[in-house]
Design an enzyme around this catalytic site. Sequence first.
Site, PDB file in Angstrom:
ATOM      1  N   ASP A 148      -1.920  -6.501   0.413  1.00  0.00           N
ATOM      2  CA  ASP A 148      -3.026  -6.372  -0.550  1.00  0.00           C
ATOM      3  C   ASP A 148      -4.031  -7.507  -0.383  1.00  0.00           C
ATOM      4  O   ASP A 148      -3.657  -8.625  -0.030  1.00  0.00           O
ATOM      5  CB  ASP A 148      -2.438  -6.379  -1.971  1.00  0.00           C
ATOM      6  CG  ASP A 148      -3.411  -5.830  -2.990  1.00  0.00           C
ATOM      7  OD1 ASP A 148      -4.469  -5.289  -2.593  1.00  0.00           O
ATOM      8  OD2 ASP A 148      -3.118  -5.936  -4.198  1.00  0.00           O
ATOM      9  N   HIS A 187     -10.248  -4.979   6.288  1.00  0.00           N
ATOM     10  CA  HIS A 187      -9.134  -4.181   6.810  1.00  0.00           C
ATOM     11  C   HIS A 187      -8.898  -4.512   8.290  1.00  0.00           C
ATOM     12  O   HIS A 187      -7.759  -4.606   8.735  1.00  0.00           O
ATOM     13  CB  HIS A 187      -9.411  -2.685   6.648  1.00  0.00           C
ATOM     14  CG  HIS A 187      -9.498  -2.245   5.212  1.00  0.00           C
ATOM     15  ND1 HIS A 187      -8.554  -2.593   4.280  1.00  0.00           N
ATOM     16  CD2 HIS A 187     -10.415  -1.489   4.544  1.00  0.00           C
ATOM     17  CE1 HIS A 187      -8.885  -2.059   3.099  1.00  0.00           C
ATOM     18  NE2 HIS A 187     -10.014  -1.395   3.244  1.00  0.00           N
ATOM     19  N   LEU A 195      13.213  -4.091  16.304  1.00  0.00           N
ATOM     20  CA  LEU A 195      12.715  -3.907  14.930  1.00  0.00           C
ATOM     21  C   LEU A 195      12.214  -2.472  14.731  1.00  0.00           C
ATOM     22  O   LEU A 195      11.518  -1.936  15.598  1.00  0.00           O
ATOM     23  CB  LEU A 195      11.549  -4.890  14.701  1.00  0.00           C
ATOM     24  CG  LEU A 195      10.775  -4.737  13.396  1.00  0.00           C
ATOM     25  CD1 LEU A 195      11.605  -5.224  12.222  1.00  0.00           C
ATOM     26  CD2 LEU A 195       9.448  -5.507  13.454  1.00  0.00           C
TER      27      LEU A 195
END
Length: 249
Positions: A21, A38, A132
């Site tokens: 955020d 962004h 991962l």
Amino acid sequence: MSFFDTIDKAKVPQHVAVIMDGNGRWAAQHGTDRIFGHQQGVESVRNAIKAATRAGIKYLTIYAFSTENWNRPRFEVEALMSLLVNVVKAEADELDKNNVCLKIIGDRDSLPKKVIKETDKMVARLSKNNGLTVIMALSYSARWEIINAVKSIAADVKKGKISTEDISHELFDSYLSTANIPDPELMIRTSGERRLSNFLLWQLAYAELYFTPKLWPDFTEEDFFEAICNFQQRERRFGMTSEQLKKRM
Ligand code: FPP
């Protein structure tokens, strides 16, 4: 000394979830438009993936776009979708090289065709990797996911595949988009907001919550390691007392 050195490598969380955020506020602070925020956020995604890999975390779930985010101005939604497609294309080699596997959760049907095509390609390409696992929540909301699970369970009861007595915590887990993935033990949210915003509401039942005022584009590998250290200092009691826990150790 880096926070990385103080992490107890034998006790890292298996699964970390992140609400990324603050891109918009970061952009405003830098006098640019939200899209630039962004774009800067993508670098922090790379950093989080690197940090999670280095720390030996098995699953990293990132909240890339919520079902509520469709309500943003059309221009921003389109820019976010193009950014996603570009990032997925540009990062494929690097992720593959680092043995990263990718999964996407969320309301696939609501996504533009181009996003579905590129993410499907990337998921297939990385599917054999066993390092991962990055789980990208895309057009995702926990209430959407829970309602879907309830509908599927009801349909299977109706078909006689299962009975109502079979419905348990474990069975419910298996109807979620995160089936077979352990629940996150740690949830990190940047930008100072202290909410779950419809993210993994079922799966976060016992997660430790870590909130940092840092805006997502400023969130570094070191910040990620700091969150892990903070997690390791907490006593996770799962409803028991401290004394009971000590006896079990
Ligand atoms: C929240 O910041 C961020 C988003 C809604 C999108 C997250 C997207 C990225 C980090 C970039 C692309 C990601 C991937 C995985 C390729 P906000 O816009 O709500 O910020 P604000 O609250 O300050 O306005």
